[in-house]
Design an enzyme around this catalytic site. Structure first.
Site, mmCIF file in Angstrom:
data_model
loop_
_atom_site.group_PDB
_atom_site.id
_atom_site.type_symbol
_atom_site.label_atom_id
_atom_site.label_comp_id
_atom_site.label_asym_id
_atom_site.label_seq_id
_atom_site.Cartn_x
_atom_site.Cartn_y
_atom_site.Cartn_z
ATOM 1 N N ARG A 85 0.745 -1.135 0.642
ATOM 2 C CA ARG A 85 0.671 0.592 0.253
ATOM 3 C C ARG A 85 1.049 1.544 -0.158
ATOM 4 O O ARG A 85 0.958 2.250 -0.435
ATOM 5 C CB ARG A 85 -0.965 -0.241 1.247
ATOM 6 C CG ARG A 85 -2.768 1.064 1.176
ATOM 7 C CD ARG A 85 -1.921 2.241 1.485
ATOM 8 N NE ARG A 85 -1.407 2.772 3.018
ATOM 9 C CZ ARG A 85 -0.832 3.527 3.369
ATOM 10 N NH1 ARG A 85 -0.531 4.741 2.256
ATOM 11 N NH2 ARG A 85 -0.434 3.300 4.195
ATOM 12 N N ASP A 86 1.837 1.683 1.078
ATOM 13 C CA ASP A 86 2.585 2.485 1.509
ATOM 14 C C ASP A 86 3.747 2.728 0.607
ATOM 15 O O ASP A 86 3.923 3.891 -0.145
ATOM 16 C CB ASP A 86 3.094 2.969 2.847
ATOM 17 C CG ASP A 86 3.462 4.145 2.628
ATOM 18 O OD1 ASP A 86 3.056 5.218 2.088
ATOM 19 O OD2 ASP A 86 3.550 4.761 3.868
ATOM 20 N N HIS A 117 4.189 4.091 12.501
ATOM 21 C CA HIS A 117 4.089 4.064 11.330
ATOM 22 C C HIS A 117 5.197 5.065 10.988
ATOM 23 O O HIS A 117 4.942 6.935 11.515
ATOM 24 C CB HIS A 117 3.001 4.392 10.613
ATOM 25 C CG HIS A 117 3.106 4.684 9.065
ATOM 26 N ND1 HIS A 117 2.554 3.891 8.022
ATOM 27 C CD2 HIS A 117 3.425 5.721 8.728
ATOM 28 C CE1 HIS A 117 2.704 3.439 6.858
ATOM 29 N NE2 HIS A 117 3.793 5.126 7.018
ATOM 30 N N HIS A 143 8.554 6.702 9.059
ATOM 31 C CA HIS A 143 9.750 6.696 7.360
ATOM 32 C C HIS A 143 10.887 6.550 7.809
ATOM 33 O O HIS A 143 11.187 7.556 9.236
ATOM 34 C CB HIS A 143 8.734 7.453 6.913
ATOM 35 C CG HIS A 143 7.394 7.612 6.188
ATOM 36 N ND1 HIS A 143 7.424 7.357 5.285
ATOM 37 C CD2 HIS A 143 6.809 6.490 6.677
ATOM 38 C CE1 HIS A 143 5.866 6.357 4.816
ATOM 39 N NE2 HIS A 143 5.703 6.070 5.785
ATOM 40 N N CYS A 154 4.705 9.547 0.911
ATOM 41 C CA CYS A 154 3.366 9.915 0.708
ATOM 42 C C CYS A 154 3.114 10.887 -0.828
ATOM 43 O O CYS A 154 3.512 12.307 -0.364
ATOM 44 C CB CYS A 154 3.019 10.316 1.903
ATOM 45 S SG CYS A 154 1.315 11.325 1.817
ATOM 46 N N ASN A 195 9.585 3.969 3.900
ATOM 47 C CA ASN A 195 9.008 3.564 4.751
ATOM 48 C C ASN A 195 10.121 3.321 5.880
ATOM 49 O O ASN A 195 11.400 2.865 5.407
ATOM 50 C CB ASN A 195 8.277 2.242 4.413
ATOM 51 C CG ASN A 195 6.895 2.948 4.780
ATOM 52 O OD1 ASN A 195 5.610 3.442 5.429
ATOM 53 N ND2 ASN A 195 6.248 3.071 3.410
#
Lengths: 302, 302
Positions: free
Chosen positions: B9-10, B203, B205, B236, B245
């Site tokens: 996803r990310d 979460h 990065h 993002c 990430n």
């Protein structure tokens, strides 16, 4: 809080090409201009073994001229220490491997034999150059790519033997980058329980991506003196698998962001990176800060 | 200890090319084979905004077939949540930006408007799909590349509003990677003081190179649930400057080395990296473990 730049020594000895003396001096001047106050500028080792270090005498003499800079030079033995003192180094850094395999490969002596060499350097400095500092870096204190696991008791034993010889600046080096944060805390506490404030610093590598986290773990157990290399250069020619030192600019960013004043300016480090790249254009340069840029909201420690 | 893989996803939403559904499924199967037990497999957003996510329905349906895997899908609104439930996701993840600028850019709503959207999703799930979990990720909880500094009080306020709506799984996201370890500890403590065990995860990065150190800081204040992406993919699209990430395999290496059992096998992750690279050959892959190899002396947590 002290960040000692070791790029010109530990960083260069694995470099694919030779950096000229002029380029080294420009880079060192750039580091000092950024506010770096301790630089390990080279090592007094036979040029046939590490040709990158052949001009260390000239580099030390240049660096000595920079006001306020503590000039450190590595020496593996008495002869090297004498050369460092003759060149005018403020501090001599002597390596002692905790693991027998690395000691043999790097120094061609056992750890105990190298501790005895340090004893001789202590005696000679006391007699001849009492103003010159001595520090000892305990290599492979967290694991060895040759011998494997390095027991904590072995690290404590070597540190105690060094302290018994009167060494008052002892560092622990994760030469091959195998340490994890729990181990950093545990070994630092065990060594400090034995030698107290003679344990001063950590020398960390980022082989496994844990270098900055390991620095954080050290910080949490009271370490205030870290080695690092601009752009994460570095390694050890006798430790297969070892890669770069922790990245000076990323470490300084973390410390300053957390409120620890390093005296070092990040913009200045980015400029010094350009000098490093000019002098060593083929070398890979690591580090996230330089890629991402300094965030607009970054606040230096007061 | 839970490591939730968010690469599909990310990681993918910033990818330069589109990964085929088949390649995504092979990668997800490889991650699960390595022992990853939670994977955020995609997001239900308009395909014209993030074309990489156009096949999320098919990917969720595939992932649901993997025994023991918790399949997570992101949804920015009720419509997305309904699509996630229809596809069979076990858990819907909804983002709420703490900073107004990121909220506007990413969701075209204010933070409070998005909290109200979450309230609607809570009510709908309770009525229609009580077995489906809901988690909310508080984006830009440690800084925003648009609004700059994000005050801790703002994070606490949003977390409290979400808890008041009955959300029992709330995470804090360093969307742009500006956090430092001291801030992680401080914000986690402040949010936990307000909402208790509803604060579950981080979460992070690695924009500034502090991602793994920030995970360590979170670990020290009791966080046991971390998002990460294989090879450090990610970012993002609406947060300029954001990069990948934290690297799943480097995080797992740290956790296991420190004695925390993740259930994840590093060799399996290295194999999954190969599947990722096959499916997305032009994408840069990060991470030190894959470069250095797993040290011979590495010991998995019991």
């Amino acid at each position: 809080m002290t960040v000692c730049e070791v790029g010109p020594r530990d960083g260069l000895q694995m470099a694919k090409s030779i950096m000229t003396t002029e380029a080294k001096c420009a880079w060192i001047a750039g580091l000092a201009a950024a506010g770096v106050r301790e630089i390990e500028v080279g090592s007094f080792v036979p040029a046939r073994l590490i040709p990158q270090m052949a001009d260390t005498d000239a580099v030390v003499r240049f660096a000595k001229g920079i006001a306020g800079l503590t000039v450190v030079a590595l020496a593996p033995n008495l002869r090297g220490a004498q050369a460092a003192v003759m060149a005018g180094a403020h501090r001599v850094s002597v390596p002692v491997s905790v693991s027998a395999g690395h000691s043999r490969a790097n120094l061609n002596r056992s750890p105990d034999e190298q501790v005895a060499v340090v004893g001789g350097i202590v005696a000679w400095l006391r007699e001849t150059a009492p103003g010159v500092e001595l520090e000892v870096a305990c290599s492979t204190a967290f694991g060895c790519s040759i011998d494997g696991v390095v027991p904590e008791t072995g690290v404590v034993r070597i540190a105690a033997a060094l302290a018994a010889h009167g060494v008052s600046q002892i560092g622990l080096a994760d030469t091959v980058g195998y340490a994890n944060p729990a181990q950093i805390r545990s070994v630092v506490r065990a060594v400090r329980a034995e030698i107290g404030p003679a344990l001063v610093g950590l020398h960390l590598h980022d082989t496994m991506g844990l270098g900055i986290a390991n620095a954080l773990a050290g910080l949490e157990v009271g370490i205030r003196d870290f080695d690092a290399a601009l752009a994460g250069l570095g390694g050890c020619p006798f430790a297969p698998g070892a890669s770069g030192n922790i990245v000076t600019e990323d470490l300084v960013f973390m410390l300053e962001s957390m409120g620890f004043a390093t005296g070092i300016d990040l913009d200045g480090l980015i400029k010094a990176r350009a000098l490093l790249h000019q002098g060593l254009p083929d070398e890979a340069m690591h580090g996230q800060l330089a890629k991402a840029g300094i965030p607009r909201i970054f606040q230096r420690a007061a």
